[in-house]
Motif scaffolding. Structure first.
Motif, PDB file in Angstrom:
ATOM      1  N   ASP A 111       0.811  -1.228   0.000  1.00  0.00           N
ATOM      2  CA  ASP A 111       0.000   0.000   0.000  1.00  0.00           C
ATOM      3  C   ASP A 111       0.844   1.277   0.000  1.00  0.00           C
ATOM      4  OD1 ASP A 111      -2.337  -1.466   0.000  1.00  0.00           O
ATOM      5  OD2 ASP A 111      -2.720  -1.242   2.155  1.00  0.00           O
ATOM      6  N   ASP A 119      -4.902  -1.468  -6.534  1.00  0.00           N
ATOM      7  CA  ASP A 119      -4.799  -2.906  -6.755  1.00  0.00           C
ATOM      8  C   ASP A 119      -6.201  -3.425  -7.096  1.00  0.00           C
ATOM      9  OD1 ASP A 119      -2.089  -2.929  -6.171  1.00  0.00           O
ATOM     10  OD2 ASP A 119      -2.415  -3.312  -4.036  1.00  0.00           O
ATOM     11  N   SER A 123      -7.587  -1.425  -2.937  1.00  0.00           N
ATOM     12  CA  SER A 123      -6.677  -0.739  -2.008  1.00  0.00           C
ATOM     13  C   SER A 123      -5.639   0.066  -2.794  1.00  0.00           C
ATOM     14  CB  SER A 123      -5.972  -1.758  -1.105  1.00  0.00           C
ATOM     15  OG  SER A 123      -5.077  -2.555  -1.858  1.00  0.00           O
ATOM     16  N   ARG A 124      -4.916   0.932  -2.077  1.00  0.00           N
ATOM     17  CA  ARG A 124      -3.815   1.664  -2.702  1.00  0.00           C
ATOM     18  C   ARG A 124      -2.832   0.648  -3.289  1.00  0.00           C
ATOM     19  NH1 ARG A 124       0.074   6.259   0.136  1.00  0.00           N
ATOM     20  NH2 ARG A 124       1.731   6.178  -1.416  1.00  0.00           N
TER      21      ARG A 124
END
Ligand SMILES: [Ca+2]
Length: 163
Positions: A111, A119, A123-124
């Motif tokens: 992340d 992703d 998420s980051r």
């Protein structure tokens, strides 16, 4: 070049050496190569944009810009003469093993990729081969059902995405 694994090259992992070389290197894991991970050294001032990559360990620095621009962001590896460098770290990526380049939970690459990229789970983005919107997704089979059907069998597999 997106989501590539470059390992065990005798020299540089990714080399931009031809005049005018330009390009993008994103979410690549470049590891256990003989020299630099990514080297931008063309004589014609090309620009290699590198983001979300892991380039360590290698025989020399992770990212190297020489007579050409290595515009680097949100990546993990040591740097020499790179430009930008936002979000760049140089910390053990905590691969699962020396042959499995998934990052472990708690890895500094988890992340910490470019915040504008996600992703597949929303998420980051993570750094490396298994991160970013184009990461490879492998099914992990968790249940197989085999049912006799006359002289044949029916096979049913249930799986979840694993990346
Ligand atoms: Ca993530």
């Amino acid at each position: 070049m997106r989501n590539c694994l470059i390992t065990a090259c005798s020299q540089v992992g990714i080399l931009a050496a031809t005049a005018g070389d330009n390009g993008l290197v994103q979410n690549c894991t470049i590891t256990y190569n003989g020299s630099y991970g990514v080297e931008a050294r063309s004589d014609a001032n090309g620009t290699i944009t590198v983001s979300n990559c892991i380039a360590r360990p290698n025989g020399n620095n992770g990212f190297y810009g020489y007579r050409s621009t290595c515009n680097l962001s949100y990546s993990n590896g040591s740097t020499v003469w790179t430009a930008g460098n936002q979000g760049v770290i140089d910390i053990d990526p905590q691969f699962v093993s020396n042959t499995d380049y998934h990052i472990s939970q708690g890895s500094p690459c988890w992340d910490t990729g470019n915040p504008s990229l996600q992703d597949p789970d929303g998420s980051r983005s993570d750094m490396g081969y298994f991160g970013g919107p184009d990461c490879p997704i492998y099914p992990t089979v968790f249940e197989i059902t085999i049912t006799p059907n006359g002289s044949n069998i029916n096979l049913e597999a249930k799986a979840r995405a694993n990346y």
